[in-house]
Design an enzyme around this catalytic site. Sequence first.
Site, PDB file in Angstrom:
ATOM      1  N   SER A  20      75.738  63.536  33.146  1.00 39.61           N
ATOM      2  CA  SER A  20      75.183  62.584  34.114  1.00 39.61           C
ATOM      3  C   SER A  20      76.266  61.630  34.616  1.00 39.61           C
ATOM      4  O   SER A  20      76.360  61.338  35.805  1.00 39.61           O
ATOM      5  CB  SER A  20      74.038  61.799  33.475  1.00 39.61           C
ATOM      6  OG  SER A  20      73.019  62.682  33.079  1.00 39.61           O
TER       7      SER A  20
ATOM      8  N   LYS B  72      69.965  49.368  26.953  1.00 38.52           N
ATOM      9  CA  LYS B  72      70.970  50.227  27.593  1.00 38.52           C
ATOM     10  C   LYS B  72      70.962  49.994  29.098  1.00 38.52           C
ATOM     11  O   LYS B  72      69.891  49.894  29.698  1.00 38.52           O
ATOM     12  CB  LYS B  72      70.602  51.694  27.307  1.00 38.52           C
ATOM     13  CG  LYS B  72      71.779  52.571  26.936  1.00 38.52           C
ATOM     14  CD  LYS B  72      71.266  53.859  26.340  1.00 38.52           C
ATOM     15  CE  LYS B  72      72.019  55.068  26.840  1.00 38.52           C
ATOM     16  NZ  LYS B  72      71.510  56.318  26.276  1.00 38.52           N
TER      17      LYS B  72
ATOM     18  N   ARG C 105      76.115  71.444  24.569  1.00 37.55           N
ATOM     19  CA  ARG C 105      77.119  71.921  25.515  1.00 37.55           C
ATOM     20  C   ARG C 105      78.369  72.401  24.781  1.00 37.55           C
ATOM     21  O   ARG C 105      78.670  73.566  24.725  1.00 37.55           O
ATOM     22  CB  ARG C 105      77.493  70.814  26.505  1.00 37.55           C
ATOM     23  CG  ARG C 105      76.421  70.573  27.540  1.00 37.55           C
ATOM     24  CD  ARG C 105      76.663  69.285  28.265  1.00 37.55           C
ATOM     25  NE  ARG C 105      76.626  68.163  27.338  1.00 37.55           N
ATOM     26  CZ  ARG C 105      76.916  66.932  27.655  1.00 37.55           C
ATOM     27  NH1 ARG C 105      77.313  66.632  28.865  1.00 37.55           N
ATOM     28  NH2 ARG C 105      76.820  65.970  26.766  1.00 37.55           N
TER      29      ARG C 105
ATOM     30  N   HIS D  63      70.125  69.936  32.317  1.00 35.73           N
ATOM     31  CA  HIS D  63      68.830  69.635  31.688  1.00 35.73           C
ATOM     32  C   HIS D  63      67.770  70.645  32.149  1.00 35.73           C
ATOM     33  O   HIS D  63      66.980  71.155  31.356  1.00 35.73           O
ATOM     34  CB  HIS D  63      68.342  68.234  32.098  1.00 35.73           C
ATOM     35  CG  HIS D  63      69.180  67.100  31.580  1.00 35.73           C
ATOM     36  ND1 HIS D  63      69.742  66.153  32.401  1.00 35.73           N
ATOM     37  CD2 HIS D  63      69.537  66.739  30.323  1.00 35.73           C
ATOM     38  CE1 HIS D  63      70.394  65.268  31.679  1.00 35.73           C
ATOM     39  NE2 HIS D  63      70.294  65.595  30.409  1.00 35.73           N
TER      40      HIS D  63
END
Length: 162
Positions: free
Chosen positions: A130, A42, A92, A18
């Site tokens: 992450s 979430k 990515r 990030h």
Amino acid sequence: MSNTAVCPGSFDPPTEGHINIVERGLKIFDKIIVVVAVNSTKKNTFTAQERVAMLREIFKNRSEIEIDSFQDSLLVDYARKKKVGTILRGLRTIADYDFEFQMALANKKLAPEVETVFMMTESQNSHISSSLIKEILTLGGQAGDMVPAIVEKKFREKLKGK
Ligand code: COA
């Protein structure tokens, strides 16, 4: 509209991937608002406040970077509120493409004046995520240069607290 972009994400936690996108984004934009999108349905490891605090620490003394958050609302509504016309996202691998393409198209439909700009992740960050970092640290591994020291420290504190 100024030459500003919003760089949204869950940032649970922020990674070097990030950070790299934000740093390189500043070659194109004068200002970047790094915004933690909070979805209350979430389940996250870090609270919104913790994620914001880590980002503020990572980017401290950087006047061209603002850290903010919004909860349970649309990203395009946030962009409109801030009068920002560009969303910056990192890509990515091909695995990111479908999801990002879908989001960019949906956002375009919702707010035609807001553009999404993608930057390819640099190769040293393309394997980072992450959840991968959380798994490595939980299982006793070293995150090395995948996350800033503050993130590793905060995650280890969380693990101890459990
Ligand atoms: N390098 C390395 N890793 C990266 C990366 C990069 N450049 N960019 C993202 N990642 C990883 C993250 O580590 C994370 O890994 P994980 O899946 O293991 O947790 C994953 O990619 C995605 O993370 P991130 O970019 O932080 O957030 P996200 O994909 O969850 O963000 C939002 C999605 C917040 C942009 C989107 O949900 C949103 O806009 N929400 C607001 C509500 C809304 O408007 N919804 C409609 C959208 S059309």
